[in-house]
Design an enzyme around this catalytic site. Sequence first.
Site, mmCIF file in Angstrom:
data_model
loop_
_atom_site.group_PDB
_atom_site.id
_atom_site.type_symbol
_atom_site.label_atom_id
_atom_site.label_comp_id
_atom_site.label_asym_id
_atom_site.label_seq_id
_atom_site.Cartn_x
_atom_site.Cartn_y
_atom_site.Cartn_z
ATOM 1 N N ASP A 167 -22.187 -37.573 -9.007
ATOM 2 C CA ASP A 167 -21.778 -38.161 -9.980
ATOM 3 C C ASP A 167 -20.733 -36.879 -9.809
ATOM 4 O OD1 ASP A 167 -20.851 -40.364 -10.713
ATOM 5 O OD2 ASP A 167 -21.814 -40.537 -11.984
ATOM 6 N N ASN A 182 -14.958 -45.975 -6.941
ATOM 7 C CA ASN A 182 -14.840 -45.976 -8.084
ATOM 8 C C ASN A 182 -13.834 -46.740 -8.539
ATOM 9 O OD1 ASN A 182 -12.580 -43.623 -9.114
ATOM 10 N ND2 ASN A 182 -13.711 -42.709 -7.176
#
Lengths: 320, 428
Positions: free
Chosen positions: B308, B98
């Site tokens: 997530d 990320n």
Amino acid sequence: MTRAAFSYDFPHRHLVSVADLNPVDIRIIFERAAHWLAVNRTPDKSSGVLQGLTVLNLFFEASTRTQGSFEMAGKRLGADVVNFAMASSSASKGESLSDTARTLAAMRPDIMVVRHSATGAPKFLADRTGLAVVNAGDGMHEHPTQALLDSFTLAQHWGEVGGKRILIVGDILHSRVARSNIGLLNILGAEIRLCAPPTLLPPDVDQWGCDVFHDLDDALTGCDAVMALRQQKERMSGGFVPSGREFFHLFGLTHERLEACSPDVLVMHPGPMNRGTEIHTKLADDPERSVILEQVESGVAVRMAVLELIGGVIRKEAGA
Amino acid sequence: MTTTSLAIINARLVDPASGHDAPGGVLVEDGVIAQTGSEIDIDAADEVIDARGRILAPALIDLRAAKEPALTPDGETLDTLVAGAAAGGIGTLVLAPNDRSPLDKADGFAGMTRGLGQHGVRLLSACGATTGLVGNQMAEIGLMVRGGAVYAGNGDRPVADTRTMRRLLADTSQFDVWLSVRPADAALCDGTVALESDWSARMGLPAEPAVSERIAIERDAALAELTGGRLMIDRLSTEAGLDALRRARGRDLEIAATVAVAHLTLNEVDAGGLDSAFRMDPPLRSEADRLALVRAVADGEIDAVVSDHRPTPYDDKGEPFALAIAGTMGVETLLGAMLGLVHEGDLELAEALRPLTCGPADLLGLPQGRIAAGAPADLILVDGDMPWVCKPEAFHSARGNTAWAGRRFQGRVLQTFVRGVTIHNHKT
């Protein structure tokens, strides 16, 4: 109608969205605004209505007229008005908005007037500080005092806004002024028309209680007022129309095109104006048609009314 | 406390891989399942757990969790992440790239993945597909796969450039790893924070039309066909995207799809109050999208449901909705949220567990995620009815941003085992 006749007190300590208001709230605001409009035309403008209260102007986006209008409104009511130019302060030093909010709340202001680029920022600040908040424009969402001053200006001419046909033309998609006006004019019972190229309209905007046009001449037929909006270049990424001149030819307001309207049609613009793009310069300056400067004058009066009424709620809460 | 052999008996044994859902138990020897069924030889076991009818299932496998950058002063550490995951019933957790932790550097990658192996939960790592996840320059995926990366992903950013996407699919095909890319048209989703809908239009929020996902899936499926790459749709979230996935699968491509648990259990109405907790990437979608995704899970079209999990530096996210950091924490609430769909009658228990166990295991070729003789003893014991309330302050993590704060869940993990060893024991 006088205030006493309502037998109802203005109940709101925030003005975040026009959807918070009912028709009586709006009448109360207009009634007080008419009072302040008259006072503002005398050499004795000062009042002590908000004396002892502090109004914090928090403008995270640059603004001249709205910030000046709120500042003048607060000062004429006797409040201590402090302007924080947030664009150049701690927000740019990496402080989160919730931390900024808590810091400012610790200074014990009473009313925060907030302009911010993000939808919901005024409500976010209200939730985190508990202070009274007036939305002075949040992103593309709402600008309730602008809508109030627009309808107030029209009401000064017509008495009632309900039943009139009002056209908003230009960049509806990026406009918080349009969103607040559509909401408020629906509450007031006006007939709303929108006219813009499809690229500058929100999806399914015909569901918002208005008629949608892409042809300006059709849209202007029988209108009692026309409001031009500028293209919000600062909120656009990429081109939404091919050029300013094509836009003017298709959607620009001129004297000739207004002949389709009611003979007494009023022309409005929330400013800043791009002459020759959305409105012909002669029309903008025509005192027979244009109420653009009246809107600015009404702005101070309407903001005085809003601050006065919210100040009253704050005092009542403190007394209770 | 390692025991050489452990028997768990009188359980409701649920194994999505075989479709088994019946009373039974397991015998675990040296971290491996030695025996399953209703005739467990308890005399051979050093320790016997009487499950008293509770659910015994494979420990969960979560293909997508964000790691906070190393040495973040007040942040979530690997230890607290692992503790939270174990409490949530997760036995295998994949750290995904990320923006804050792009995992795109081959230097030290093998050392990092070795370090990850020292935790109770099996921690695996994916690697960044492009340098800085910008989408221009391919990262050294080959070296990172040698260093233990289990797939390559590009974080939240779609790969805008079609040529780069083609090369990424072609490049990863030689290593036989999935390329996991967010299905979104880069121009249509740029700067947006919500689904294009009546709500977002009225709120004046910059919004992405649902067809953005469809356009991306159709492009990427065509490129997978061209290159022979293995395409993993990273967090499918719309019905339009699901239609595109079905059409692509009709062409016999290697194409996998994950869904974030948020998109199965929340919709844009949850964000209606502009609470920053519901700011997500991809954004929360319509109820029609959510229902379509739940049906797709029931029909086995979704390979993996992911938490997530993403801690943010401020629990309240610090900014109004449109500016807030996207994401929610999820490892401790993944199972509770999925069991909500079971209690509501939307999914059978095995259907809900499949994309949390054998589904992701099969994608990565992992032996766990199933209850079968010879499989690793990664197991969870779950009280399917125990009520609890999600309280961020009770999380193991120092962070507390969650879209499920205050939600009431039904069903809690009592015990989590990895390699037959208890890594979480619920305090009663």
